[in-house]
Design a protein around this motif. Sequence first.
Motif, PDB file in Angstrom:
ATOM      1  N   SER A 178      -3.432  29.414  11.873  1.00 27.41           N
ATOM      2  CA  SER A 178      -4.510  29.068  12.791  1.00 27.41           C
ATOM      3  C   SER A 178      -5.174  30.334  13.324  1.00 27.41           C
TER       4      SER A 178
ATOM      5  N   THR B 203     -14.469  20.689   3.252  1.00 26.15           N
ATOM      6  CA  THR B 203     -13.186  20.347   3.862  1.00 26.15           C
ATOM      7  C   THR B 203     -12.181  21.398   3.409  1.00 26.15           C
TER       8      THR B 203
ATOM      9  N   ILE C 279      -3.214  22.805   8.393  1.00 25.05           N
ATOM     10  CA  ILE C 279      -4.501  22.853   9.084  1.00 25.05           C
ATOM     11  C   ILE C 279      -5.561  22.157   8.245  1.00 25.05           C
ATOM     12  N   LYS C 280      -6.389  21.349   8.932  1.00 28.92           N
ATOM     13  CA  LYS C 280      -7.520  20.716   8.260  1.00 28.92           C
ATOM     14  C   LYS C 280      -8.785  21.039   9.050  1.00 28.92           C
ATOM     15  N   LEU C 281      -9.761  21.583   8.325  1.00 24.28           N
ATOM     16  CA  LEU C 281     -11.021  22.000   8.949  1.00 24.28           C
ATOM     17  C   LEU C 281     -12.180  21.426   8.145  1.00 24.28           C
ATOM     18  N   SER C 282     -13.180  20.867   8.836  1.00 24.07           N
ATOM     19  CA  SER C 282     -14.357  20.304   8.157  1.00 24.07           C
ATOM     20  C   SER C 282     -15.626  20.887   8.776  1.00 24.07           C
TER      21      SER C 282
ATOM     22  N   TRP D 274     -10.813  22.398  14.260  1.00 33.74           N
ATOM     23  CA  TRP D 274      -9.863  22.111  13.189  1.00 33.74           C
ATOM     24  C   TRP D 274      -8.634  21.435  13.777  1.00 33.74           C
ATOM     25  N   LYS D 275      -7.969  20.724  12.913  1.00 36.46           N
ATOM     26  CA  LYS D 275      -6.803  19.937  13.330  1.00 36.46           C
ATOM     27  C   LYS D 275      -5.542  20.617  12.794  1.00 36.46           C
TER      28      LYS D 275
END
Length: 927
Positions: free
Chosen positions: A263, A319, A345-348, A367-368
């Motif tokens: 992160s 994504t 981590i997921k970011l869009s 981001w998640k």
Amino acid sequence: MMEEQDLQNVIDKINKAKTAFLKLITANDVGATGAHQAGFHLPKNAWKLFFDSPGTKGYNKDKYVTIKWEGNLKTESRAIYYGKGTRNEYRLTRFGQHFPYLKENNINDVLVIIRNFDDTYEGFIIHKKYIQLFLNKSGFTENNFNTIFFNDERHLEDIKHEIHDEIKQKKSQQLILFPDEDENKEDNENSIDEIRKKTFNPKANILNLLGDELIKSPVMAIYELVKNAYDADAMTVNVNFNNIDKDGIAFISIEDDGIGMTSEIIENVWLEPGSDFRKPINKSSNTRIIIKSPIYKRVPMGEKGIGRFAVHKLGAEITLITRPLLITKDNDGNVISTLLADYEIKLSINWNSFNQSRHLSDIPITWKIKKDPETFRFKKKSGTYIELKKLKEIWTKGMAKELKAHTISMLSPRLEKNCFTINLSFDNQWLQDAPSIKELLEESPYKITASIDKYFNMKFHYIFSLKNNSQIGENTINNNKHYDINIKSALRPYLRASYEKQGFDDIEIEEMLLYFDNEVHLSPFGDLTFEFYSYDLDSASLRDYSSDYKLTKAILKEHSGIKVYKGDMRIFDYGEKGNDWLGIDLERIQNKEWFSNNQNIGYVYLDPEQSVSLVEKTNREGFIHNKTYTLFFIVLRYLLTEFKNIRLSDRKKWLKFNQGVTEKNFESRINSFKELIESSEMDTAEKKEKLILEAKKLEEKYEEDTKVLMIPAGVGMTASVALHEIEKLVPRMEETIQYEFLDKDTITNQVAELKTYTEGIISVLRKGGSEKTDINKAIQRAVNNYKRKLKDRRITDILELDGNIEKLTVEKRFLITIIMNLIDNSIYWLDTVNREEPSIFIKSFLDNDTPIVIIADNGPGFKDDISDIITPFFSRKNDGIGIGLYLVDTIMMKYGKFDIVTETEAANYQIPPQYDGAIVKLVFNKV
């Protein structure tokens, strides 16, 4: 160095001299500061010691002087005024490597330069331990150092401390463009001016603009993402094109098995364009610090922090999913332990949100951080997955094939198997039947591999071989002393041509070359390996080596060019279609014996750690053209020139074999024709006589036409030398007439110099007719045409001419042209060796009534046979056309013979043994 008893002699000479100069030798003089090559720095008013007028800012000027030192030592030194650019100084240079008084142990000795009334010069060095005694005996004081004495005018001019005053003045005049607030606080308080401050606040669409400008094509965008995977220590990267031929639902995915991103890296690196995370800058040296990857110790390919813009180029929606490998290192950067992170981590991002109506700071990126392993994409390993939708370009089959070709070439052909793999997949049939390049490389008729280490030592391997025609035979060069050499000195003519092209004058060029000789000990780009495969594409040639003619041409069409690799990865756009970055096609236009760029496949391999000064352009279109790149380019040009000549020799043999042609000159063909007529059974002698008469007319016409062609070639050689010197003389003449009081001697000398050059041109324009030529005068004229050039290059010319040789029936203009060509060759090749005393020796003599002229030098000598060097367009020179020695040989066929002198012959002709380079002879018909 003088002893105590010699001091009075020096004092007497100072008192009797026209001009005398005393100077305390400094570290700057002997080159101990590293700022320049050794040479005595002279104060401004010292121009009176050497010149008739002071230097003019904006111009360089020089004068050669012979200085006699103690112990019968003489130097051909050069007094120089540097007035171009920011420089404004005088120096006395050119003392040679073995000059004993420009060493660090001479610092604080006293230099004495004397100009006598006959304008001869003498030099003395007073050792530091005798300085006080010298002062006591002479009546001088330390205040007289840096002082010029004019005995003819009975006065002296003190210019002590001038150098230090200049430095002090320069320091006080430094311009501060952005002063600190505290430094100007007082001024600001008393000023009524209003001061405002604001930081840049870019619009959001700047990211889209940068993506379009920095990444020139979708194919390059894929490459940037592949490089990111490589830098992340991935072993495999999968590039998948899904539903690519279906508009609206097509998407691209790039997935690797690297160490992923935490992160913190997402926040502080990935979302900070321009970050120097992988190659930070050393602020003290302004060079990049290489931080190798933690697992495989790879040198990072990304260095500017702009590779992430690739996603902008490809699609509007991104994504990104990544699971990091948490790495613990010791103080030396070695990995102690690794742990797979317990999160993903997921970011869009929707790039359409980044429009001109909003500021970049107004659009937050979120981001998640996922904690549930069941929802992870990477369940048992680290890695990064990028999915791109709403593609900005409609992909075609042609683009797919181009990407496939690029994917093949992205990785170094020398990359070890399974070190890093790119898997490219289109979910249709676009990539079926893509041809392989490996077999084509094996079939290549001409192959070279040259390795040059960081000390400029070269190992050279060449092979000529035809797979389908063994009758022609092979030619292999391996472990050959003429090729396995240190090439540093051989690069000097290339550097000289580069400096001339950049507009530097001779004084600056000589200084830069001297710096290259003495200060550049290591290649700035480190070790280099060059592999080159060359082909001929006519039908007859293809039959001799190709398994499939059409496939050979098709693969060359896609892969021709010279590509560059740093470590495992390619540097774009070298080797792309139409990018003839080494100028091969331009060479072919000027010389038909060169090959075309589309006939070759080449690879340049660099060590990424050693070649950090070769910096990629931000737009990924090659390297920035800095000094390192200039030398890199020159090394490759040198290798190509070497290869061209070997290839030319093998190509001619190949063509002759296929065409069944025996080598005959025109004269032998005419003689054969005459013999055929004589032996034929003609019914009348009259018919024979007529045919023989016609043959003689053809022979005479050929000789006349040859002569007509020789004249322009000779004039071209002489005129190019003369005009080059005139071009440098004119500014000096312009400078002379600018002064209020014209110096008669200077003007007389410059006019005499101009006359020499014009007479040189006239000497080859004036038709000689049947008038006989004094061979020694022709030699002296040819040498005079190079007088200035020889002096500039510190080349001595030794003439040993036999006055008993009678005049020859040779046209003077042709004889001068021949000798000039040979002198020009010697000058060029002497420039490629770092000789302390480069020299040319010319001898004329009679050998059993046969006039012979020998021209010898102490350069590198010949590496080719006489049959090769007289071949038209054969030249190992940088920018050489290859007609000089062909011209010499063709002219000498009429008047005698041109040949290379063997070692045994050189001894028999009593050539001094120090002339062990190129030695040639002109053997004229008997008097």
